[in-house]
Design a protein around this motif. Structure first.
Motif, PDB file in Angstrom:
ATOM      1  N   SER A  54       0.825  -1.216   0.000  1.00 30.53           N
ATOM      2  CA  SER A  54       0.000   0.000   0.000  1.00 30.53           C
ATOM      3  C   SER A  54       0.854   1.259   0.000  1.00 30.53           C
ATOM      4  O   SER A  54       0.387   2.326  -0.371  1.00 30.53           O
ATOM      5  CB  SER A  54      -0.926   0.021   1.214  1.00 30.53           C
ATOM      6  N   GLY A  55       2.109   1.139   0.474  1.00 30.00           N
ATOM      7  CA  GLY A  55       2.996   2.300   0.542  1.00 30.00           C
ATOM      8  C   GLY A  55       2.850   3.106   1.814  1.00 30.00           C
ATOM      9  O   GLY A  55       3.268   4.259   1.859  1.00 30.00           O
ATOM     10  N   TYR A  74       6.482   5.943   0.663  1.00 32.31           N
ATOM     11  CA  TYR A  74       6.936   6.494  -0.614  1.00 32.31           C
ATOM     12  C   TYR A  74       6.539   7.966  -0.621  1.00 32.31           C
ATOM     13  O   TYR A  74       5.536   8.346  -1.217  1.00 32.31           O
ATOM     14  CB  TYR A  74       6.310   5.728  -1.789  1.00 32.31           C
ATOM     15  N   PRO A  75       7.327   8.823   0.047  1.00 32.24           N
ATOM     16  CA  PRO A  75       6.909  10.209   0.281  1.00 32.24           C
ATOM     17  C   PRO A  75       6.907  11.113  -0.950  1.00 32.24           C
ATOM     18  O   PRO A  75       6.317  12.173  -0.921  1.00 32.24           O
ATOM     19  CB  PRO A  75       7.911  10.701   1.319  1.00 32.24           C
ATOM     20  N   GLY A 105      16.322   7.174  -3.774  1.00 29.11           N
ATOM     21  CA  GLY A 105      15.803   8.357  -4.458  1.00 29.11           C
ATOM     22  C   GLY A 105      15.956   8.183  -5.957  1.00 29.11           C
ATOM     23  O   GLY A 105      16.655   7.277  -6.429  1.00 29.11           O
ATOM     24  N   ASN A 106      15.315   9.035  -6.700  1.00 27.83           N
ATOM     25  CA  ASN A 106      15.448   9.027  -8.167  1.00 27.83           C
ATOM     26  C   ASN A 106      15.220   7.642  -8.762  1.00 27.83           C
ATOM     27  O   ASN A 106      16.012   7.182  -9.591  1.00 27.83           O
ATOM     28  CB  ASN A 106      16.812   9.566  -8.597  1.00 27.83           C
ATOM     29  N   TYR A 107      14.179   6.959  -8.312  1.00 23.57           N
ATOM     30  CA  TYR A 107      13.816   5.631  -8.839  1.00 23.57           C
ATOM     31  C   TYR A 107      14.938   4.604  -8.692  1.00 23.57           C
ATOM     32  O   TYR A 107      15.215   3.848  -9.598  1.00 23.57           O
ATOM     33  CB  TYR A 107      13.388   5.728 -10.306  1.00 23.57           C
ATOM     34  N   LYS A 116      15.686  12.992   2.673  1.00 21.98           N
ATOM     35  CA  LYS A 116      14.375  13.526   3.035  1.00 21.98           C
ATOM     36  C   LYS A 116      14.220  13.534   4.555  1.00 21.98           C
ATOM     37  O   LYS A 116      14.942  12.856   5.275  1.00 21.98           O
ATOM     38  CB  LYS A 116      13.248  12.678   2.416  1.00 21.98           C
ATOM     39  N   SER A 117      13.231  14.273   5.034  1.00 23.21           N
ATOM     40  CA  SER A 117      13.086  14.490   6.483  1.00 23.21           C
ATOM     41  C   SER A 117      12.837  13.215   7.271  1.00 23.21           C
ATOM     42  O   SER A 117      13.157  13.147   8.447  1.00 23.21           O
ATOM     43  CB  SER A 117      11.965  15.486   6.753  1.00 23.21           C
TER      44      SER A 117
END
Length: 188
Positions: A54-55, A74-75, A105-107, A116-117
């Motif tokens: 579901s992510g 998956y932000p 990141g970047n796939y 990321k935070s």
């Protein structure tokens, strides 16, 4: 109140909640992923899982099967991370600890070139829809976080006053353990 077995790689069984007499069951998840049991703010038994399908990190009520999302895994487009959950703060119902690692990141760029935070963090998640997400500490680890046995798996104390986790501070060596004291006012 429940026995919660899980069957990896068997979606028809997945993870289930059985009453202690095993008279019935409720399927909580179709997988056996990073998860823990916790007590919700109203005393309900919850299964908190990093649901990669579901992510979301989500909480599932063991009595009803009803669920709600706590935080996105998956932000942003092409960004993901892995997480472990600790729900052992039984004396502080309504909270779990989450530790994140293995960010992309970047796939698929590993590690995420633009941190990321929520990446490489120890966090507290409030167990209610729209609940608070409190950043507690950075793990200070990068690509070489210690491999499988060095994954950040923070655990919270029963009363919610301390968190313990391991990190190698990206020095390439074995991880060491660290304890963080939490003030009681953060739960208010």
């Amino acid at each position: 109140k429940y026995a919660i077995p899980s069957w990896a790689y068997n979606k028809s069984l997945g993870t289930r909640a059985y009453p202690l007499d095993f008279s019935s069951s409720i399927q909580l998840h179709t997988q056996s992923e990073h998860s823990d049991l916790a007590i919700g703010p109203n005393g309900e038994d919850l299964y908190v899982v990093t649901d990669y399908d579901s992510g979301f990190v989500r909480a599932v009520n063991c009595a009803t099967g009803a669920s709600f999302n706590l935080m996105a895994l998956y932000p942003a487009t092409g960004v993901s991370y892995a997480a472990h959950i600790s729900g052992k703060a039984y004396g502080r119902p309504g909270w779990v600890a989450m530790s994140t690692y293995a960010d992309f990141g970047n796939y698929g760029s590993y590690p995420d070139p633009q941190l990321k935070s929520m990446e490489r963090k120890i966090m507290l998640l409030e167990l209610k829809p729209g609940g608070r997400q409190l950043s507690v500490a950075h793990t200070r680890a990068a690509a070489n976080y210690g491999g499988y046995w060095g994954e950040h798996q923070a655990t919270i104390s029963r009363d919610g006053s301390r968190l313990m986790f391991a990190t190698n501070f990206n020095d390439g060596g074995l991880p060491n353990s660290y304890v963080i004291g939490l003030p009681s006012w953060i739960y208010k």
